[in-house]
Scaffold this active site. Structure first.
Site, PDB file in Angstrom:
ATOM      1  N   SER A 119       0.648  -1.148  -0.010  1.00  0.00           N
ATOM      2  CA  SER A 119      -0.037   0.015  -0.226  1.00  0.00           C
ATOM      3  C   SER A 119       0.760   1.267  -0.044  1.00  0.00           C
ATOM      4  CB  SER A 119      -1.080  -0.186   1.232  1.00  0.00           C
ATOM      5  OG  SER A 119      -0.074  -0.248   2.432  1.00  0.00           O
ATOM      6  N   HIS A 140      -2.481  -2.854  -6.321  1.00  0.00           N
ATOM      7  CA  HIS A 140      -2.876  -2.807  -5.197  1.00  0.00           C
ATOM      8  C   HIS A 140      -4.484  -2.663  -5.110  1.00  0.00           C
ATOM      9  CE1 HIS A 140      -3.706   0.664  -1.604  1.00  0.00           C
ATOM     10  NE2 HIS A 140      -3.393  -0.765  -1.301  1.00  0.00           N
ATOM     11  N   GLU A 152      -5.335  -0.095  -8.048  1.00  0.00           N
ATOM     12  CA  GLU A 152      -4.238   0.774  -8.443  1.00  0.00           C
ATOM     13  C   GLU A 152      -3.138   0.011  -9.101  1.00  0.00           C
ATOM     14  OE1 GLU A 152      -3.482   4.630  -5.780  1.00  0.00           O
ATOM     15  OE2 GLU A 152      -3.686   2.884  -4.457  1.00  0.00           O
ATOM     16  N   ASN A 190      -4.143   5.926  -0.788  1.00  0.00           N
ATOM     17  CA  ASN A 190      -3.691   6.099   0.717  1.00  0.00           C
ATOM     18  C   ASN A 190      -2.897   7.564   0.825  1.00  0.00           C
ATOM     19  OD1 ASN A 190      -4.380   3.945   1.878  1.00  0.00           O
ATOM     20  ND2 ASN A 190      -2.719   2.634   0.848  1.00  0.00           N
TER      21      ASN A 190
END
Ligand code: CAA
Length: 291
Positions: A119, A140, A152, A190
């Site tokens: 992440s 991701h 992602e 994130n």
């Protein structure tokens, strides 16, 4: 490149969700973990989540059985080596991920694409330690994997276009949507989500609101499906802290400093749902705020 077989390293929260969606999409999956118990738990979780989809009419009982039959498990890492695509979904610690890739290298086919579900760790740095940085990418997934639409795709500095195109096709076959991100700390989701969660912890730390009022405010005032503290417990407070540290160190900006209260919860071992205590206590019938 045509991907048919997928090796998944790590049978935790993310690994079992990733195995679930790949098996449903028709891929042959080999799931590996050093712990036999973790593998058994993962298979039970996958079966429970497939049952949930059967009972909601999303898939048939036959589709569920076919998906389960496509997943094999092994405690021996080299068994995933011959896969067309490998997704590392182990603990979010760089030295563990580096070790896994180092141990895998002698068992890979030349064409195997290597990916990490990290992440926040640098894809370029992970790739540089392998024999195939051009066939290495960040892949991701979001939690819960069977429900969340986004994946992602993170390109390292050396990733080639064929690898990106192949993974883009895979995401489409999973029925999900890809977002392309460059390889900078915590990528897109994130980079934005974690500072919001960290700010919610500061809001609690400074006494601006209680756990309940902070979560209610974002749910009812911003239409978020979960409040930020509930979401932090869902993701895991150790993961949230690790990502804040990557942002803080990687971007060298004090605006990313982790809230001391988040650090305190992690020090207490109150990591959220997985340890039954975080911003809420999950040991009873209904979650109770811990502050
Ligand atoms: N497997 C399969 N299906 C599942 C599931 C699972 N693990 N969990 C939930 N579902 C399904 C349910 O069956 C239900 O399906 P229907 O719509 O067909 O009825 C649907 O998802 C909604 O579930 P629930 O009714 O049980 O619960 P809910 O409405 O409260 O939704 C939630 C639960 C989907 C988790 C929702 O609260 C939500 O979207 N929360 C935010 C999640 C989020 O932000 N995730 C990203 C975290 S960040 C991340 O993952 C990146 C990182 O690196 C940290």
């Amino acid at each position: 490149m045509d991907i048919r077989t997928v090796g998944i390293v790590g049978a935790g929260q993310m690994g079992n969700g990733i195995a679930h969606v790949f098996a449903l999409a028709g891929y042959d999956v080999m799931l590996t973990d050093i712990s036999g118990e973790a593998l058994a738990r993962a298979m039970a979780t996958i079966e429970k989540n497939l049952d949930r989809q059967v009972s909601r009419g999303k898939i048939s009982a036959e589709t569920k059985a076919e998906a389960l039959a496509r997943i094999r498990t092994t405690q021996s890492l080299p068994d995933v080596g011959p896969s067309d695509l490998i997704i590392e979904a182990a603990t979010e610690k760089e030295e563990i991920k580096q070790r896994i890739f180092a141990d895998l290298l002698p068992h890979l086919k030349p064409a195997t694409i290597l990916t990490s579900n990290t992440s926040s760790i640098s894809i370029t740095r992970l790739a540089s330690r392998t024999d195939r940085p051009e066939k290495f990418m960040g892949f991701h997934f979001m939690n819960p994997v069977p429900v969340m639409q986004l994946v992602e795709l993170i390109r390292g500095i050396a990733t080639d276009q064929d690898t990106w195109d192949t993974l883009h096709e895979v995401v489409k076959r999973l029925g999900k949507t890809a977002a392309s991100a460059e390889d900078f700390p915590a990528f897109i989701v994130n980079r934005i989500l974690m500072p919001m969660i960290n700010e919610a912890v500061y809001t609690l730390y400074e006494g601006v609101g209680s756990v309940r009022s902070i979560d209610e405010s974002l749910k009812l005032g911003a239409n978020h499906p979960m409040g930020p503290l509930e979401l932090a417990d869902f993701i895991g407070l150790d993961t949230c802290l690790a990502i804040m540290n990557v942002l803080h160190e990687g971007l060298a900006d004090t605006k990313y400093r982790p809230c001391p209260l988040l650090t305190k919860y992690v020090e207490a071992g109150w990591l959220g749902r997985k340890t039954q205590r975080g911003f809420y206590d999950y040991r009873g019938e209904t979650p109770v705020p811990t502050r």
